[in-house]
Design an enzyme around this catalytic site. Structure first.
Site, short mmCIF file in Angstrom:
data_model
loop_
_atom_site.label_atom_id
_atom_site.label_comp_id
_atom_site.label_asym_id
_atom_site.label_seq_id
_atom_site.Cartn_x
_atom_site.Cartn_y
_atom_site.Cartn_z
N ASP A 9 -17.15 54.18 54.14
CA ASP A 9 -16.04 53.69 53.35
C ASP A 9 -16.57 53.44 51.94
O ASP A 9 -17.78 53.50 51.71
CB ASP A 9 -15.50 52.40 53.97
CG ASP A 9 -14.32 51.83 53.22
OD1 ASP A 9 -13.49 52.62 52.74
OD2 ASP A 9 -14.22 50.60 53.11
N ASP A 209 -16.22 47.82 56.26
CA ASP A 209 -16.17 46.36 56.21
C ASP A 209 -14.77 45.78 56.31
O ASP A 209 -14.61 44.57 56.33
CB ASP A 209 -16.83 45.85 54.93
CG ASP A 209 -15.91 45.96 53.71
OD1 ASP A 209 -15.10 46.92 53.68
OD2 ASP A 209 -16.00 45.13 52.81
N ASP A 213 -11.01 49.64 58.73
CA ASP A 213 -12.15 50.40 59.22
C ASP A 213 -12.39 50.21 60.71
O ASP A 213 -13.18 50.94 61.31
CB ASP A 213 -13.42 50.00 58.47
CG ASP A 213 -13.34 50.31 56.98
OD1 ASP A 213 -12.70 51.31 56.63
OD2 ASP A 213 -13.90 49.54 56.19
#
Length: 250
Positions: A9, A209, A213
């Site tokens: 990410d 995080d 996700d």
């Protein structure tokens, strides 16, 4: 067996996760203060890092936030709410297009230029009127490029998956040395990217995080959650990264 792909990410992983409002562009006849005030009201119920940045910027103004009701968050798009019969929107350009709003050309030019420099454009609207544009920037972690280079030396390809603007994602990817970028994707599409790599025979790690996700972290062969991330992300990971240590999660 050894990981062959790591899907990362951007917000809070490659970036520091401490975005800030760096510019505000009101539509014709508007003011920066009003754009920030309404944007903060729309973000008042969100836990997203970008929301925290908008609220922090508005707190310096000191004015009470307008009261909005019927908040609806659309993952990967934005948020909408009502004040009586008037609807307010805050989100990305796809969200505004889906709602039938036409973005002013001069503000699109600003958004394009800012995104090419790593900024994230966030649009504010009221009913079918665009009120303005906010730009948020999140510094890239100082060690991101070195960490990615180390993985690449081990023969592991690093892939970026983010819901952020394409130009913003590419600017960050260039800075940290990532060649493959999936941008402007919804949370479930992150999971699909990982599943497709697995079907090709790859062993896939996922670093994230945020709440968005969590499904991808669970799908990956090994999930790495940032210790500064959300509880749901940490719960769905195999390994939690906390500072300079690794915490194995049962």
């Amino acid at each position: 067996s050894t990981l062959t792909q790591v899907v990362d990410d951007k917000t809070g992983t490659l970036n520091e996760g401490r975005p800030a409002v760096t510019a505000i562009f009101p539509a014709a006849g508007g003011s920066e203060a009003e754009v920030l005030l309404w944007a903060a009201s729309l973000e008042s119920g969100s836990e997203h890092p970008l929301a925290a940045a908008v609220l922090a910027a508005q707190q310096q103004d000191g004015r009470p936030l307008p009261v909005l009701e019927d908040f609806t968050a659309i993952p990967g798009r934005g948020v909408r709410a009502q004040q009586g019969k008037v609807g307010y929107l805050l989100g990305n350009d796809h969200f505004f297009a889906e709602q039938g709003l036409v973005l002013p050309g001069e503000l699109v030019t600003e958004a394009t230029q800012q995104a090419a420099q790593g900024g994230t454009p966030v649009w504010l609207g009221r009913d079918l009127e665009v009120l303005g544009l906010l730009i948020l920037k999140d510094p890239v972690r100082r060690d991101s490029a070195a960490a990615i280079a180390a993985l690449q030396r081990l023969g592991i390809e690093v892939v970026m998956c983010t819901g952020d603007n394409r130009a913003t994602a590419l600017a960050v990817a260039r800075e940290v040395g990532i060649g493959t970028v999936h941008s402007e994707i919804l949370p479930e599409e992150k999971l699909a990217v990982i599943a497709a790599l697995q079907q090709q025979g790859h062993k896939v790690g996922m670093v994230g995080d945020g709440v968005n996700d969590a499904p991808a972290l669970a799908q990956a062969d090994t999930g790495f959650a940032l210790g500064s991330g959300t509880d749901v992300a940490i719960e769905n990971a195999d390994i939690t990264l906390t500072g300079d240590s690794l915490q194995l999660v049962a």
